[in-house]
Design a protein around this motif. Structure first.
Motif, short mmCIF file in Angstrom:
data_model
loop_
_atom_site.label_atom_id
_atom_site.label_comp_id
_atom_site.label_asym_id
_atom_site.label_seq_id
_atom_site.Cartn_x
_atom_site.Cartn_y
_atom_site.Cartn_z
N ILE A 1 0.86 -1.18 0.00
CA ILE A 1 0.00 0.00 0.00
C ILE A 1 0.90 1.23 0.00
O ILE A 1 1.85 1.32 0.77
CB ILE A 1 -0.91 0.04 1.23
CG1 ILE A 1 -1.82 -1.19 1.28
CG2 ILE A 1 -1.77 1.31 1.23
CD1 ILE A 1 -2.68 -1.28 2.53
N LEU A 2 0.60 2.17 -0.87
CA LEU A 2 1.38 3.40 -0.97
C LEU A 2 0.54 4.55 -0.42
O LEU A 2 -0.39 5.02 -1.09
CB LEU A 2 1.75 3.67 -2.43
CG LEU A 2 2.91 4.64 -2.67
CD1 LEU A 2 4.23 4.01 -2.25
CD2 LEU A 2 2.96 5.03 -4.14
N PRO A 3 0.81 5.03 0.80
CA PRO A 3 0.05 6.15 1.35
C PRO A 3 0.67 7.49 0.95
O PRO A 3 1.90 7.63 0.93
CB PRO A 3 0.15 5.92 2.86
CG PRO A 3 1.48 5.25 3.04
CD PRO A 3 1.75 4.47 1.79
N LEU A 4 -0.17 8.46 0.66
CA LEU A 4 0.35 9.78 0.27
C LEU A 4 -0.66 10.85 0.67
O LEU A 4 -1.85 10.75 0.34
CB LEU A 4 0.59 9.85 -1.24
CG LEU A 4 1.18 11.17 -1.75
CD1 LEU A 4 2.65 11.28 -1.34
CD2 LEU A 4 1.04 11.29 -3.26
N ALA A 5 -0.17 11.87 1.37
CA ALA A 5 -1.01 13.04 1.68
C ALA A 5 -0.73 14.11 0.63
O ALA A 5 0.41 14.53 0.46
CB ALA A 5 -0.68 13.56 3.07
N THR A 6 -1.77 14.55 -0.06
CA THR A 6 -1.59 15.56 -1.10
C THR A 6 -1.92 16.96 -0.59
O THR A 6 -1.80 17.93 -1.33
CB THR A 6 -2.48 15.25 -2.31
OG1 THR A 6 -3.84 15.52 -2.00
CG2 THR A 6 -2.33 13.80 -2.73
N SER A 7 -2.35 17.03 0.68
CA SER A 7 -2.66 18.34 1.26
C SER A 7 -2.59 18.22 2.78
O SER A 7 -2.57 17.12 3.33
CB SER A 7 -4.07 18.81 0.85
OG SER A 7 -5.06 17.93 1.38
N ARG A 8 -2.54 19.37 3.43
CA ARG A 8 -2.68 19.44 4.88
C ARG A 8 -3.89 20.30 5.19
O ARG A 8 -4.16 21.28 4.51
CB ARG A 8 -1.42 20.04 5.52
CG ARG A 8 -0.19 19.14 5.40
CD ARG A 8 0.99 19.71 6.17
NE ARG A 8 2.09 18.77 6.26
CZ ARG A 8 3.18 18.82 5.52
NH1 ARG A 8 3.33 19.79 4.64
NH2 ARG A 8 4.13 17.93 5.67
N GLY A 9 -4.60 19.94 6.27
CA GLY A 9 -5.83 20.65 6.57
C GLY A 9 -6.97 20.13 5.72
O GLY A 9 -6.90 19.06 5.13
N CYS A 10 -8.04 20.91 5.63
CA CYS A 10 -9.23 20.52 4.88
C CYS A 10 -9.73 21.71 4.08
O CYS A 10 -9.85 22.82 4.61
CB CYS A 10 -10.32 20.04 5.84
SG CYS A 10 -11.90 19.65 5.04
#
Length: 500
Positions: A250-259
């Protein structure tokens, strides 16, 4: 720099935050190593001697090594009952490795040390030998120090379940390597630091506490000026990608911070005043395609609080070579069956939806910006397109009452065929949220580090009544019970996509 992911968290995918930190540090010419102590320590305890001698525990310990191999095999995920048995046995093997701590594959509580009392965490520092992970730490940490000779050790503390083991580990590091600078960041540390009452009780054992993103803070400590507009991709080469407990990487990636919405009244993101910072869509798509080409994942996990509509559209235009899933907001686009079919063709296999309630007045009071009617159209459109849904519902919010909760129960029943998986939660009130200023509060967890408060519900709909309603009216409803039985034990949404 040595970066550490502490126990306990779900060991089914690599820690995305540390992979990102490693990528940024290396892009600036700084050497760093990463140890996933969470994965290693759980495997160590699962195969360690048991503290009890019942039939189940003997079986779980006997088959511990083979179950650790089996949980990485795709064939296991073809039969849900076999998967349940494997996970239950691994969980039993871990839990029966300590009398002091109640451990599961996804949680940790300690009978001697509370994760919400700073005095208890400082006591864990003073007595690391009481940790069930002590033998593992005593073997692994000196080895890592000898191999890497780090000047700095950064620990990513994200969850309450990691707090007591983290401070026990810090205590041992202070004893065996007092010259090393200890840095602690991550989601939980950030939440503590952003609480109005934060006064840093950990000055005696942590050299630097990091609030928010850690890249710039670590570079500053290393004496390096950050490159302007640098968007280095995560470096997963520092982690054992093939060794996590999933049938394929599984490759996890956050493309942003916050909402990008950031208006929901119940949300900790709003309470902590976290700003929204997305990467550019072109950068995200480029990184995702590059990472998929390099690592050949079986699944991409987008970690955003809500994937932006712009990114969804970009992934539809440039589909990934691997299936993907993540959180998305209810929207008019997702109510369009043709749009959802195109979304499925882009590789989207599952969408997580924060539905929260089946009552329009409750949704309006939360400032969700959606209606029950729109939500039902979205669920049906996703179902028709072949995209699974993992639905989150929240009971006991300040404006909910029994009638509103009953409306939510009826909502689930009406839409049971379109709901793939279901998470039922009781509302926890963030102590620094707008609602907290209007309600009569009482302690939820006894401790100076508690992030939540209990409250006298203005409609008399208190936690006891809410819990009984969920247990008797929700979980015992046959149509709902059928959905709940599909939920992967312990790993929940992290493994759900492998069963659709």
């Amino acid at each position: 720099m040595l970066l550490i992911h502490p126990p306990i968290a779900k060991a089914c995918e690599p820690p995305a935050g540390l992979a990102l930190l490693a990528g940024v540090l290396r892009a600036h010419g700084q050497s760093c190593q990463v140890i996933d102590c969470n994965l290693e320590a759980q495997e160590h305890l699962i195969q360690a001697p048991a503290v009890s001698d019942d039939t189940w525990t003997r079986r779980a310990k006997k088959h511990a090594s083979s179950n650790l191999e089996t949980i990485r095999q795709p064939a296991l995920y073809h039969t849900f009952s076999r998967y349940q048995r494997c996970v239950a046995d691994l969980n039993r093997a871990l839990n029966q490795s300590s009398q002091q701590a109640a451990m599961t594959l996804s949680n940790y509580t300690d009978s001697s040390f509370s994760c919400v009392r700073s005095d208890d965490l400082l006591a864990a520092v003073e007595h690391p030998e009481q940790s069930p992970f002590h033998d593992y730490f005593m073997n692994r940490l000196p080895q890592a120090l000898e191999e890497n000779a780090p000047q700095f050790i950064g620990i990513s503390l994200n969850f309450m379940s990691q707090a007591v083991p983290t401070f026990a580990m810090i205590g041992l590091l202070k004893k065996i390597a007092p010259q090393v600078t200890i840095i602690v960041g991550g989601g939980l540390m950030t939440s503590w630091m952003r609480h109005p009452n934060w006064q840093n009780p950990f000055k005696s054992c942590i050299d630097h506490c990091v609030d928010g993103p850690g890249e710039a803070a670590l570079l500053k400590l290393l004496g390096v000026h950050p490159q302007q507009n640098l968007t280095a991709p995560p470096d997963y080469s520092v982690l054992p990608l093939e060794h996590y407990w999933s049938p394929s990487p599984i490759l996890p990636l956050a493309t942003s911070r916050g909402c990008y919405w950031n208006r929901c009244t119940f949300c900790p993101e709003r309470a902590e005043q976290n700003p929204y910072h997305p990467l550019t869509v072109s950068t995200i798509v480029e990184q995702l395609h590059h990472l998929c080409s390099e690592w050949q994942p079986g699944l991409v996990h987008l970690l955003d609080n809500a994937i932006s509509p712009a990114l969804i559209n970009a992934l539809m235009a440039q589909p990934l070579p691997a299936p993907w899933y993540g959180f998305a907001r209810i929207s008019k686009q997702l109510a369009d069956p043709d749009y959802c079919r195109a979304l499925r063709q882009s590789g989207c296999i599952m969408i997580k939806l924060g539905v929260e309630s089946g009552d329009n007045q409750v949704l309006e009071s939360m400032d969700k910006g959606v209606t029950v009617e729109l939500t039902e159209r979205v669920l049906n459109s996703l179902k028709l397109a072949g995209i699974a849904t993992y639905v989150y519902l929240l009971f006991g919010t300040p404006t909910e009452n029994l009638d509103a909760a009953e409306a939510t129960r009826q909502f689930i029943c009406r839409n049971h065929e379109a709901i793939g998986f279901l998470n039922l939660a009781i509302f926890n009130l963030p102590t620094n949220s707008p609602d907290a200023q209007r309600l009569d509060l009482r302690p939820f967890y006894q401790g100076d580090l508690s992030l939540y408060s209990d409250f006298d519900h203005p409609k008399g709909w208190n936690r006891g009544e809410v819990r009984r309603f969920i247990d008797k009216r929700i979980k015992k409803e046959p149509l709902i019970a059928e959905i709940l039985r599909r939920d992967p034990p312990q790993f929940t949404s992290n493994h759900a996509a492998f069963f659709v």
